[in-house]
Design a protein around this motif. Structure first.
Motif, PDB file in Angstrom:
ATOM      1  N   MET A  25      -3.307  -3.981  -2.568  1.00 47.65           N
ATOM      2  CA  MET A  25      -2.501  -2.921  -1.937  1.00 47.65           C
ATOM      3  C   MET A  25      -3.445  -1.803  -1.476  1.00 47.65           C
ATOM      4  N   ASN A  26      -3.074  -1.140  -0.407  1.00 51.59           N
ATOM      5  CA  ASN A  26      -3.842  -0.001   0.097  1.00 51.59           C
ATOM      6  C   ASN A  26      -4.087   1.031  -1.021  1.00 51.59           C
ATOM      7  N   GLN A  72       4.414  -2.324  -3.966  1.00 52.06           N
ATOM      8  CA  GLN A  72       4.016  -3.737  -4.041  1.00 52.06           C
ATOM      9  C   GLN A  72       5.218  -4.673  -3.888  1.00 52.06           C
ATOM     10  N   ASP A  73       6.379  -4.250  -4.377  1.00 51.73           N
ATOM     11  CA  ASP A  73       7.580  -5.092  -4.255  1.00 51.73           C
ATOM     12  C   ASP A  73       7.967  -5.265  -2.791  1.00 51.73           C
ATOM     13  N   VAL A  74       7.823  -4.176  -2.008  1.00 51.81           N
ATOM     14  CA  VAL A  74       8.155  -4.249  -0.577  1.00 51.81           C
ATOM     15  C   VAL A  74       7.085  -5.050   0.167  1.00 51.81           C
ATOM     16  N   LEU A  75       5.816  -4.818  -0.205  1.00 51.18           N
ATOM     17  CA  LEU A  75       4.725  -5.562   0.438  1.00 51.18           C
ATOM     18  C   LEU A  75       4.866  -7.057   0.162  1.00 51.18           C
ATOM     19  N   ALA A  76       5.332  -7.404  -1.034  1.00 54.70           N
ATOM     20  CA  ALA A  76       5.524  -8.826  -1.366  1.00 54.70           C
ATOM     21  C   ALA A  76       6.611  -9.431  -0.487  1.00 54.70           C
ATOM     22  N   GLU A  77       7.653  -8.652  -0.201  1.00 51.98           N
ATOM     23  CA  GLU A  77       8.725  -9.150   0.668  1.00 51.98           C
ATOM     24  C   GLU A  77       8.199  -9.348   2.095  1.00 51.98           C
ATOM     25  N   ALA A  87       5.122  -9.969   2.844  1.00 57.25           N
ATOM     26  CA  ALA A  87       4.228 -11.130   2.771  1.00 57.25           C
ATOM     27  C   ALA A  87       5.039 -12.426   2.811  1.00 57.25           C
ATOM     28  N   ARG A  88       6.184 -12.407   2.133  1.00 54.95           N
ATOM     29  CA  ARG A  88       7.048 -13.594   2.117  1.00 54.95           C
ATOM     30  C   ARG A  88       7.513 -13.934   3.533  1.00 54.95           C
TER      31      ARG A  88
END
Ligand code: PRT
Length: 105
Positions: free
Chosen positions: A1-2, A82-87, A89-90
């Protein structure tokens, strides 16, 4: 993450136990989720107006305000950037048109 997002996210967690008199974030937490959402609405509107105006510095400034207040909302909901970045990424590589077509089936 940034790095900036990671550091800010950590600070937002620490502010959950800070004094509202000395912290903008702690004050907003104390006012509650409705007040946080009101700020997001204001900042979203200011971002739209800045983008319509076309001044790049203003767009960056207002988008930073919007992201910042959105991060406070996430923290209040016990979520992390990170939860939003994971979405995101998905979704990587999945066309928005294909995704919508699958959703509408
Ligand atoms: N990134 C920010 C940040 N961006 C914007 N803001 C504040 O968000 C508010 C934006 O609201 P407005 O533009 O509507 O201005 P305002 O009229 O003063 O706000 P209101 O009185 O209407 O709520 C301002 O008070 C800004 O100072 C921020 N306040 C804090 N941070 C970060 O959060 C950290 C913790 O801040 P404190 O909790 O205050 O220590 C800081 O170290 C920074 O890294």
């Amino acid at each position: 993450m940034n790095d900036v997002l990671a550091r800010l996210s950590e600070l937002l967690e620490q502010r959950k136990s800070a004094d509202p008199a000395s912290s903008y974030v702690a004050k907003l937490y104390a006012k509650g989720m409705d007040s946080i959402l009101k700020k997001i609405g204001e900042e979203a509107t200011e971002t739209v107006i800045a983008a319509k105006g076309g001044n790049k510095d203003e767009i960056i400034y207002e988008t930073a305000d919007l992201w910042f207040h959105t991060m406070i909302m996430l923290a209040k909901a016990d979520l992390k950037p990170q939860d939003v970045l994971a979405e995101l990424a998905r979704r990587e590589g999945l066309s928005g048109i294909v995704e919508k077509a699958n959703r509408d089936k």
